[in-house]
Design an enzyme around this catalytic site. Structure first.
Site, PDB file in Angstrom:
ATOM      1  N   GLU A  79      90.785  58.725  63.729  1.00  0.00           N
ATOM      2  CA  GLU A  79      90.333  60.095  63.483  1.00  0.00           C
ATOM      3  C   GLU A  79      89.055  60.411  64.263  1.00  0.00           C
ATOM      4  OE1 GLU A  79      90.255  60.255  59.193  1.00  0.00           O
ATOM      5  OE2 GLU A  79      92.350  60.826  59.094  1.00  0.00           O
ATOM      6  N   ASP A 102      98.234  57.927  53.303  1.00  0.00           N
ATOM      7  CA  ASP A 102      96.843  58.167  52.934  1.00  0.00           C
ATOM      8  C   ASP A 102      96.712  58.550  51.464  1.00  0.00           C
ATOM      9  OD1 ASP A 102      94.116  58.450  53.195  1.00  0.00           O
ATOM     10  OD2 ASP A 102      94.218  60.446  54.078  1.00  0.00           O
ATOM     11  N   GLU A 110      92.903  48.532  50.181  1.00  0.00           N
ATOM     12  CA  GLU A 110      92.003  49.644  49.900  1.00  0.00           C
ATOM     13  C   GLU A 110      92.695  50.669  49.010  1.00  0.00           C
ATOM     14  OE1 GLU A 110      90.266  51.513  53.367  1.00  0.00           O
ATOM     15  OE2 GLU A 110      89.735  53.329  52.276  1.00  0.00           O
ATOM     16  N   GLU A 136      91.379  62.243  45.776  1.00  0.00           N
ATOM     17  CA  GLU A 136      91.526  63.193  46.871  1.00  0.00           C
ATOM     18  C   GLU A 136      92.852  63.961  46.810  1.00  0.00           C
ATOM     19  OE1 GLU A 136      91.070  61.444  50.721  1.00  0.00           O
ATOM     20  OE2 GLU A 136      91.590  63.281  51.782  1.00  0.00           O
TER      21      GLU A 136
END
Lengths: 777, 777
Positions: free
Chosen positions: A384, A463, A485, A491
């Protein structure tokens, strides 16, 4: 008093899984809510440290007064004295202080700390000495240890089968033996034994290190809080994951990327805050669940943060490191791979350039001068638009190894994120599949990383969606350290405005059998380090806290942070047991509260999934904010996140046979399971297959009817939360009740919006009416 | 020298519409680009004032050297001297300075300014004296006037039919007569006459005021720049709109709402800039097109800007007002309706509260003390969460009249925006139609506003879409002052990254016949004040400038600002004539450049429309940014902007018969025209009707095929711009050529994205293939 009596209950007892909490009707929060009446409603200024804080602020460290007289009477004599033979400092001091404050708050007296007990009862803290060690000094973090333990003559709780002799001399010069829980007790492990022999009545807390003692202390406080009597206690706990990490995505300007609970507690207006009291309370909160590592700045490292590794800002970081050190938490920094250019004045950040290597070595040396126990670097590179080794024709191993070489002399780690994909994809390019990216990038590099590099792999290939398959990288890198992770921050799961208890999701991921070494090569075994001989492994997660009074925006979202720590400590804990613990610690032990809140938590992830993106297809959220429905929001964008819905059907063909081939990244038989329409789980159907709306699921419903049904029922169930919570109004303090009630009401409204947008979108597109004729717009 | 010869060419000559510019091959920009080589590339720092600036910066005030010897020779003797009899100050001084600098730059000499001519040729500036006036003092803005005009004995260009005697005495004491263009020449009007009689050869510029003289001066400079010879010049110009306003949406922090050309030239970091040179150049640019009013802060008035009306900040505003005053531009402020609470310490902003009224009166008094010619207030109230009278149960008239009463003693105006709608609409509510809102709110209030209140009505009922119908409010408020509001900023029309010359759109709007008083009640007549006896009327528009070197981001977007001013001055100018003027002034008179650029400009709006939202349906843009396609971006949102596309058809039924009834807000026969599928114009079909994709347009194409065709050809035509511009490479300076070329290349790429998203969306939804089988994803 007798000695050498032995014969305590030999039955193994785990408070969290097997315990039988007292059914106390004590509404603990009615006391605690009055303890900080002068606090303002928000932010750092309202801060009431420790047990003096508001109920919102204290999270699960309420230490509410125990009203169960039976529990009180059992504990009171047992812990009037805390016996610590050696110097009390560092982590041990934090443990002792926590015990004193917790006991004072819950039981109404402050235990005295002594080097030797003066009576026949005590809570004895000690650090386990590895078998064969000759010296009395305990292994530990270099902080407080119980180097010499002296108890009064004649006191000896042995025998226990696991204990062994430790030669020590009492103050009177008499030898005695203390129990040794296990020769192999790891540094972070502890045992907690209740020893009753004649008139003697003691609790023995033995840590593999001072940190182990601290974890045991928090465990004991949990037991008291939950009203669990110590009679016959025989706990042995060792964390299953070595690295148990939290990642802050905080920026120096005080903002938090993907933060949903206010501003940063670390930074304000480009600087580190000066008053670190709230940071200290955060450290307590984290340590109480077993977290032992934290990165304190966003993985997207901006200008100011690039300077954290040098000069004045490094001294600020060192101040924060000192706070976390007291709670056994190692501090990491996210670093900018281009720092040699940005702040070093070099013309390159090429990892194979000697000047660059030297620059990093010097930088690391300075860091360790300021922070001798610095954890290491967390790196988002070539992801990104973040800089990385690609700019110089190097690969991730080149980049990570260069940093690792600099850190290696000090025992520091490089945690290198695998969240690498083409975020400039042309949506018209159907051959590129973002889901493949992490595997395609990192699989070829297996074995090329240095021993102090750890790859950090997101739980899924995309994600942090409400539902996605497990990343195929787990088990695919047998020669590379890895951590998984997670994202505690919600989110994509309602941003702490919706209730979504994520522990069940994480548990599914950890329990997933990769078949990497045949059956029973589960993700939790891989990241736990038990199936591959990784020097380092574990779990990391993005934090969900900010400076709102209750830390997490939604008070019930505290359960995710608590649950993360507890699950990482022991992935075999059930999501429900963790919810039960958290509810009791947070709201007290009233059965209706425990059942009610636990029930809401346990239903919340399935409910959130039901009214949002269906059947594993993911996304369908508002671009950038990621909040609220926008079915086509990412459909024509550069992010590689498509659903390909047309008037006939929906889903992404990721099969080997006709699709992107992503399914082939798994080990057999997972590949075959996902590849086949007949065996692909319903909840992941649209992640792996493009099917017509009329496709019949294993559930017997068509895809379109499944969409309608789940969205109607999901919104109804969200409304049900409002009622469930209302039913607990008189059992929960007003402030916290109102806080949660407000969020639940908004969730219910927003769930209807989700329902109607999704249903309307698919009805307009498919033209297929709802079998039940419900309103679709 | 003879006198009283008369007999100059009596033929009316309008340079802009009838003029025949010399076909000069002079590439003016090749000179000018070298004049500011030390300028940096961006922002205020790069500022090169006036004609010393870069070609990017100078916009259409290039004043490029005239290489046409014939033109030079005709002008040179004519304007060696500028004759002004009275004091030269204020606006007149600006006009004289502009003439001197422009002539110096274009013709290579600086004319001297004299009170009397010394030869037989001159440029004579004078202010027209209304018939019957006894004194020699000119009417005007209180700034420079030509109060006494003396020419040498015997010089007298009369007779002209419109002129009359003005008794004046020359320096020698002899009476003479000056031409008086018209007894009714308005303050902003001017005449420009060429007088040749025997050996005498003069240009007579007569303004209705000093401002009129200035407009005439800019007109003369245009003529020279365009290579138009003055022989027989007989121009009479009066602006058709009294209020010709620009609205800045600049914020004190330096940002610009919907700004696409950098940061504000007015503010930085919460304060007014100290160096106002760029503001002065902006004033020149605006004045050169006839603009006479400006509001200098965003209609969304934030915290700092609320204070503009008081204290230190008011003094800053006064500094800016002084700059604009020199160019005849009145300064307005956008005000916060809740200012009495926000900065006045009152508990209410109720317009009927005496305390509130008194507070505003005091505030206004202070403003006029600082700025005696302050224009007034621009107000966005009860719109998109801005405060307003609704909070107190009052209506817009109550709110506006309260402010108007305070301003009235000073001649100040209240400009009250009609952009009022429910921006919290539930998308599921099909009965509410945002298009109806302005009419529904304001029609009932007609006649209730004070004489110094003006309603500012957006050109369409929605919000500056690439295509929407004309607002039905025009003509529906016969007893209320009104101005139309355009948006020069390309918020929804490519944001100055796409080429979109908007003058043709504005012209369509101004030419729209409302039938309010029967046929020929066009919008331009209404806002021009010729059909209803409004004390005040005119046109306002949102500016498109920022601190980028070329003011407008896209150099060709300068044409919109220029064209706005010129069209408002005279709505009968054709869009093409304006484009031609702008191109010549900006890039010189080479026929290939004039034809090429004008051609691109004229095609650009239709092309932009063709590859974006089809058939008047609007929106389909990315929420918030409003850039790039997102067909469903607003479809399920609270903004009232829906297309209702399903697998069968698309469009909004706004008919009386079956829809929201919006069509009935027009006068007959417009209502019937829009109401009927048979007569509704194709380009507005989907604004008024929901039709199947198979519906056949007047063009003979189905709706779906129209969508495909326009999007394929539109993207091709955008690509064509790149080629057209490339063909001008050797005729335009490198810097400006490259600047535009870069934008055009990105536009071409983005147009393909638009094409493919729109086509794919509708193909996936309708399932109807393109007749030509072109690629749809």
């Amino acid at each position: 008093m007798s000695k050498n009596t032995g014969g305590i209950s030999g039955e193994s007892f785990s408070a969290t899984t097997n315990g039988s909490p007292k059914g106390s009707t004590n509404n603990s929060t009615n006391e605690s809510k009055n303890e900080c009446t002068n606090g303002s409603t928000n932010g750092v200024d309202s801060f009431c440290a420790g047990s003096g804080g508001s109920a919102l602020y204290k999270a699960w460290l309420q230490y509410a007064k125990v009203n169960d007289s039976e529990v009180c009477e059992v504990y009171k004599p047992l812990i009037q004295q805390i016996v610590v033979a050696g110097r009390i400092e560092g982590v041990l001091a934090a443990a002792v202080a926590e015990l004193q404050e917790g006991i004072r708050s819950m039981l109404g007296f402050t235990p005295e700390v002594v080097q030797e007990p003066t009576g026949t009862s005590c809570l004895l803290l000690q650090v386990n000495k590895p078998e064969g060690a000759e010296t009395a000094g305990a292994a530990g973090e270099g902080s407080g240890t119980v180097s010499k333990l002296a108890v009064q003559p004649g006191f000896d709780p042995l025998p226990m089968s696991e204990t062994g002799p430790i030669s020590q001399t009492s103050a009177q010069g008499k030898p005695w033996r203390v129990p040794k829980a296990s020769a192999a007790l790891e540094a972070d492990g502890f045992t907690l034994l209740h020893v009753r022999e004649g008139g003697e009545n003691c609790l023995l807390l033995t840590g593999g290190s001072a940190r182990g003692v601290m974890y045991g202390a928090f465990h004991l406080l949990r037991l008291i809080s939950m009203g669990i009597c110590p009679e016959g206690l025989n706990v042995r706990e060792c964390p299953r994951n070595r690295l148990r990490m939290i990642n802050q995505w905080d920026n120096a300007d005080g903002s938090i990327e993907r933060g949903y609970a206010g501003r940063s507690i670390f930074y304000r207006d480009g600087s580190m805050v000066t008053d670190l009291q709230r940071v200290k309370d955060y450290a307590r909160i984290l340590a109480s669940t077993g977290i032992n590592a934290i990165s304190i700045n966003n993985v997207n490292v901006h200008e100011v943060e690039t300077h954290f590794i040098t000069g004045e800002l490094l001294l600020d970081v060192a101040r924060v490191a000192a706070v976390f050190r007291e709670y056994g938490i190692a501090l990491f920094l996210s670093v900018n791979f281009a720092a040699p250019i940005a702040i070093g004045g070099l013309s390159t950040a090429d990892p194979l350039d000697r000047g660059v290597q030297a620059w990093w070595k010097t930088a690391v040396q300075q860091i360790y001068t300021a922070i001798p126990d610095f954890g290491g670097f967390l790196v988002k590179a070539d992801s990104e638009h973040r800089p990385g080794p690609f700019a110089y024709g190097r690969d991730h191993a080149d980049g990570a190894n260069m940093l690792a070489e600099a850190l290696e002399p000090y025992g520091g780690l490089v945690i290198w994120r695998c969240f690498v994909y083409n975020c400039m994809q042309d949506w018209r390019d159907r051959r590129t599949d973002r889901a493949r990216a992490a595997y395609d990038h990192f699989k070829p590099l297996d074995g090329k990383f240095r021993d102090n590099v750890i790859l950090q792999i997101k739980n899924g290939p995309m994600d942090f969606q409400v539902r996605e398959p497990v990343s195929p990288l787990f088990g695919a890198l047998p020669h590379t350290n890895q951590v998984i992770e997670f994202q505690v921050a919600q989110e994509y799961t309602g941003q702490q405005r919706h209730l979504c208890y994520l522990v069940p999701q994480w548990k599914q991921v950890l329990d997933f059998d990769t078949y990497a070494l045949g059956p029973e090569t589960r993700v939790k075994d891989i990241v736990g380090g038990s199936r591959f001989p990784f020097p380092h492994s574990g779990v990391a997660a993005v934090s969900n806290i900010g400076d709102e009074e209750n830390w997490t925006g939604h008070t019930l979202a505290q359960a995710n942070l608590y649950g993360y720590g507890r699950l990482v400590w022991n992935p075999d804990l059930s999501a429900e047991a963790i919810a039960d613990e958290w509810t009791r610690l947070t709201f007290g032990n009233h059965p209706a509260v425990v059942a009610g809140v636990t029930g809401m938590l346990m239903k919340s992830w399935p409910i959130y999934e039901s009214y949002t993106a269906p059947l594993g297809v993911g996304w369908m959220v508002t671009p950038h904010t990621h909040y609220g429905p926008d079915v086509d929001g990412y459909e024509y964008s550069r992010w590689g996140t498509y659903h390909f819905a047309d008037r006939d059907g929906i889903g992404v063909d990721r099969t080997k046979r006709s699709g992107t081939g992503y399914a082939a990244q798994y080990f057999s038989p997972n590949t075959e399971m996902f590849e086949s329409l007949g065996t692909c789980p319903d909840e992941l159907l649209l992640f792996f297959h493009h099917v017509p709306y009329s496709h019949v699921l294993h559930s017997g419903k068509t895809v379109i009817q499944h969409i309608y049904d789940t969205h109607f029922t999901g919104a109804e169930e969200a409304e049900g939360f409002v009622q469930s919570w209302e039913g607990l109004r008189d059992k929960i303090d007003d402030i916290r009740h109102a806080q949660v009630a407000g969020r639940l009401a908004k969730q219910a409204e927003h769930a209807k919006h989700w329902r109607d947008v999704i249903n309307t979108y698919f009805y307009r597109k498919s033209g297929i009416p709802d079998e039940q004729g419900r309103t679709i717009y």
